[in-house]
Design a protein around this motif. Sequence first.
Motif, PDB file in Angstrom:
ATOM      1  N   HIS A 191       9.429   2.055   4.999  1.00  0.00           N
ATOM      2  CA  HIS A 191       8.502   0.942   4.838  1.00  0.00           C
ATOM      3  C   HIS A 191       9.194  -0.373   4.479  1.00  0.00           C
ATOM      4  O   HIS A 191       9.072  -1.353   5.217  1.00  0.00           O
ATOM      5  N   LEU A 192       9.916  -0.399   3.360  1.00  0.00           N
ATOM      6  CA  LEU A 192      10.507  -1.659   2.903  1.00  0.00           C
ATOM      7  C   LEU A 192      11.573  -2.180   3.857  1.00  0.00           C
ATOM      8  O   LEU A 192      11.503  -3.329   4.300  1.00  0.00           O
ATOM      9  N   ASP A 193      12.564  -1.360   4.169  1.00  0.00           N
ATOM     10  CA  ASP A 193      13.679  -1.839   4.987  1.00  0.00           C
ATOM     11  C   ASP A 193      13.227  -2.352   6.351  1.00  0.00           C
ATOM     12  O   ASP A 193      13.603  -3.464   6.746  1.00  0.00           O
ATOM     13  N   PRO A 194      12.392  -1.608   7.101  1.00  0.00           N
ATOM     14  CA  PRO A 194      11.947  -2.152   8.393  1.00  0.00           C
ATOM     15  C   PRO A 194      11.121  -3.439   8.242  1.00  0.00           C
ATOM     16  O   PRO A 194      11.257  -4.358   9.053  1.00  0.00           O
ATOM     17  N   ALA A 195      10.283  -3.506   7.227  1.00  0.00           N
ATOM     18  CA  ALA A 195       9.452  -4.702   7.047  1.00  0.00           C
ATOM     19  C   ALA A 195      10.312  -5.914   6.731  1.00  0.00           C
ATOM     20  O   ALA A 195      10.100  -7.002   7.295  1.00  0.00           O
ATOM     21  N   LEU A 196      11.286  -5.753   5.842  1.00  0.00           N
ATOM     22  CA  LEU A 196      12.146  -6.885   5.513  1.00  0.00           C
ATOM     23  C   LEU A 196      12.993  -7.302   6.705  1.00  0.00           C
ATOM     24  O   LEU A 196      13.228  -8.502   6.914  1.00  0.00           O
ATOM     25  N   ARG A 197      13.453  -6.341   7.502  1.00  0.00           N
ATOM     26  CA  ARG A 197      14.205  -6.706   8.719  1.00  0.00           C
ATOM     27  C   ARG A 197      13.351  -7.581   9.634  1.00  0.00           C
ATOM     28  O   ARG A 197      13.832  -8.575  10.182  1.00  0.00           O
ATOM     29  N   GLU A 198      12.100  -7.215   9.812  1.00  0.00           N
ATOM     30  CA  GLU A 198      11.206  -7.989  10.680  1.00  0.00           C
ATOM     31  C   GLU A 198      10.872  -9.354  10.071  1.00  0.00           C
ATOM     32  O   GLU A 198      10.906 -10.371  10.755  1.00  0.00           O
ATOM     33  N   LEU A 199      10.536  -9.370   8.790  1.00  0.00           N
ATOM     34  CA  LEU A 199      10.145 -10.616   8.144  1.00  0.00           C
ATOM     35  C   LEU A 199      11.297 -11.611   8.059  1.00  0.00           C
ATOM     36  O   LEU A 199      11.103 -12.809   8.260  1.00  0.00           O
ATOM     37  N   LEU A 246       0.836  -1.206   0.000  1.00  0.00           N
ATOM     38  CA  LEU A 246       0.000   0.000   0.000  1.00  0.00           C
ATOM     39  C   LEU A 246       0.869   1.255   0.000  1.00  0.00           C
ATOM     40  O   LEU A 246       0.599   2.218  -0.733  1.00  0.00           O
ATOM     41  N   ALA A 247       1.920   1.259   0.816  1.00  0.00           N
ATOM     42  CA  ALA A 247       2.832   2.408   0.855  1.00  0.00           C
ATOM     43  C   ALA A 247       3.521   2.583  -0.494  1.00  0.00           C
ATOM     44  O   ALA A 247       3.703   3.706  -0.970  1.00  0.00           O
ATOM     45  N   TRP A 248       3.884   1.489  -1.124  1.00  0.00           N
ATOM     46  CA  TRP A 248       4.545   1.551  -2.441  1.00  0.00           C
ATOM     47  C   TRP A 248       3.622   2.194  -3.473  1.00  0.00           C
ATOM     48  O   TRP A 248       4.062   3.016  -4.281  1.00  0.00           O
ATOM     49  N   GLN A 249       2.328   1.836  -3.427  1.00  0.00           N
ATOM     50  CA  GLN A 249       1.381   2.418  -4.380  1.00  0.00           C
ATOM     51  C   GLN A 249       1.313   3.935  -4.240  1.00  0.00           C
ATOM     52  O   GLN A 249       1.239   4.658  -5.223  1.00  0.00           O
ATOM     53  N   GLU A 250       1.322   4.409  -3.002  1.00  0.00           N
ATOM     54  CA  GLU A 250       1.243   5.853  -2.773  1.00  0.00           C
ATOM     55  C   GLU A 250       2.576   6.545  -3.059  1.00  0.00           C
ATOM     56  O   GLU A 250       2.617   7.583  -3.703  1.00  0.00           O
ATOM     57  N   PRO A 294       9.982   7.403  -3.481  1.00  0.00           N
ATOM     58  CA  PRO A 294      10.664   6.117  -3.458  1.00  0.00           C
ATOM     59  C   PRO A 294      11.713   6.002  -2.352  1.00  0.00           C
ATOM     60  O   PRO A 294      11.842   4.959  -1.715  1.00  0.00           O
ATOM     61  N   SER A 295      12.423   7.082  -2.091  1.00  0.00           N
ATOM     62  CA  SER A 295      13.404   7.065  -1.009  1.00  0.00           C
ATOM     63  C   SER A 295      12.720   6.871   0.338  1.00  0.00           C
ATOM     64  O   SER A 295      13.162   6.078   1.177  1.00  0.00           O
ATOM     65  N   VAL A 296      11.623   7.576   0.553  1.00  0.00           N
ATOM     66  CA  VAL A 296      10.858   7.445   1.795  1.00  0.00           C
ATOM     67  C   VAL A 296      10.313   6.025   1.919  1.00  0.00           C
ATOM     68  O   VAL A 296      10.338   5.421   2.994  1.00  0.00           O
ATOM     69  N   TRP A 297       9.842   5.464   0.814  1.00  0.00           N
ATOM     70  CA  TRP A 297       9.305   4.104   0.834  1.00  0.00           C
ATOM     71  C   TRP A 297      10.375   3.106   1.263  1.00  0.00           C
ATOM     72  O   TRP A 297      10.123   2.255   2.124  1.00  0.00           O
ATOM     73  N   HIS A 298      11.564   3.211   0.684  1.00  0.00           N
ATOM     74  CA  HIS A 298      12.649   2.302   1.069  1.00  0.00           C
ATOM     75  C   HIS A 298      12.983   2.450   2.552  1.00  0.00           C
ATOM     76  O   HIS A 298      13.060   1.466   3.281  1.00  0.00           O
ATOM     77  N   ARG A 299      13.195   3.690   2.987  1.00  0.00           N
ATOM     78  CA  ARG A 299      13.650   3.957   4.355  1.00  0.00           C
ATOM     79  C   ARG A 299      12.599   3.626   5.405  1.00  0.00           C
ATOM     80  O   ARG A 299      12.895   2.991   6.415  1.00  0.00           O
ATOM     81  N   THR A 310       5.187   5.770  -4.874  1.00  0.00           N
ATOM     82  CA  THR A 310       5.828   5.731  -6.190  1.00  0.00           C
ATOM     83  C   THR A 310       5.042   6.546  -7.215  1.00  0.00           C
ATOM     84  O   THR A 310       5.350   6.501  -8.391  1.00  0.00           O
ATOM     85  N   ASP A 311       4.068   7.298  -6.748  1.00  0.00           N
ATOM     86  CA  ASP A 311       3.276   8.167  -7.621  1.00  0.00           C
ATOM     87  C   ASP A 311       3.723   9.610  -7.409  1.00  0.00           C
ATOM     88  O   ASP A 311       3.418  10.210  -6.379  1.00  0.00           O
ATOM     89  N   PRO A 312       4.471  10.190  -8.363  1.00  0.00           N
ATOM     90  CA  PRO A 312       4.951  11.560  -8.190  1.00  0.00           C
ATOM     91  C   PRO A 312       3.846  12.587  -7.972  1.00  0.00           C
ATOM     92  O   PRO A 312       4.073  13.627  -7.368  1.00  0.00           O
ATOM     93  N   ALA A 313       2.628  12.277  -8.406  1.00  0.00           N
ATOM     94  CA  ALA A 313       1.527  13.227  -8.221  1.00  0.00           C
ATOM     95  C   ALA A 313       1.165  13.376  -6.750  1.00  0.00           C
ATOM     96  O   ALA A 313       0.695  14.429  -6.334  1.00  0.00           O
ATOM     97  N   THR A 314       1.386  12.346  -5.951  1.00  0.00           N
ATOM     98  CA  THR A 314       1.031  12.428  -4.542  1.00  0.00           C
ATOM     99  C   THR A 314       2.223  12.633  -3.621  1.00  0.00           C
ATOM    100  O   THR A 314       2.040  13.063  -2.490  1.00  0.00           O
ATOM    101  N   CYS A 315       3.433  12.301  -4.090  1.00  0.00           N
ATOM    102  CA  CYS A 315       4.556  12.347  -3.155  1.00  0.00           C
ATOM    103  C   CYS A 315       5.784  13.054  -3.692  1.00  0.00           C
ATOM    104  O   CYS A 315       6.793  13.114  -3.005  1.00  0.00           O
ATOM    105  N   GLY A 316       5.719  13.585  -4.889  1.00  0.00           N
ATOM    106  CA  GLY A 316       6.903  14.238  -5.440  1.00  0.00           C
ATOM    107  C   GLY A 316       7.979  13.225  -5.794  1.00  0.00           C
ATOM    108  O   GLY A 316       7.702  12.046  -5.966  1.00  0.00           O
TER     109      GLY A 316
END
Length: 198
Positions: A155-163, A132-136, A148-153, A138-144
Amino acid sequence: MSDEPDGVPKLSVPVGMFEDIEDIKAQLARLTAVVAAHTGGAGAEPGKAPAEEEAETGEPVEEAEGEEEAQFPPFILLLDSTQYDDELRALIEWVEGVLVPGYLAEPSADARWCHLWVEHNVAIARLHAVWLAWQELTDPATCGYTGPSVWHRDHLDPALRELRSSSGPFAGCTKGDHQIAHRLPSLVPSAWSHGDGT
């Protein structure tokens, strides 16, 4: 010959400043939409929610014509079975098409992955939130351009660390005896191929 009047200093604009301004504009637009959704839109009195206005006037506050109620992302584990199945199918497509090939290296004892991740509710919940975070983001219209940098830092990195941690949901999915008869694969196979017997 310049159109600038005499005495106006020449300013050097740093590279990237215009992108920063566009990011700020996109964030402001998103926040304005969120505020409007929570306060009843542009017609509401500043600082008052629609319920407060109704309490003062005694009349229900009507929603603007054609304005839909704000939609919030679903928490996948709370969806009814039909919605859950649809959402899970879309999630599997994203995990197998984007996440597995792009972000998952060879599994190891320090970075686990289960090719039957769809059997782990914790994994489904975390991966769905990341998707869900990736969908929001990675859309420049909503996040500039910083999304993608915010998503990695964030959302993705913490989730993968936990999983993928040794105490995560895939902790039992190792070679040998374990709780749910999963094994740690030598490659990161697709969940799609597991269902057809390959």
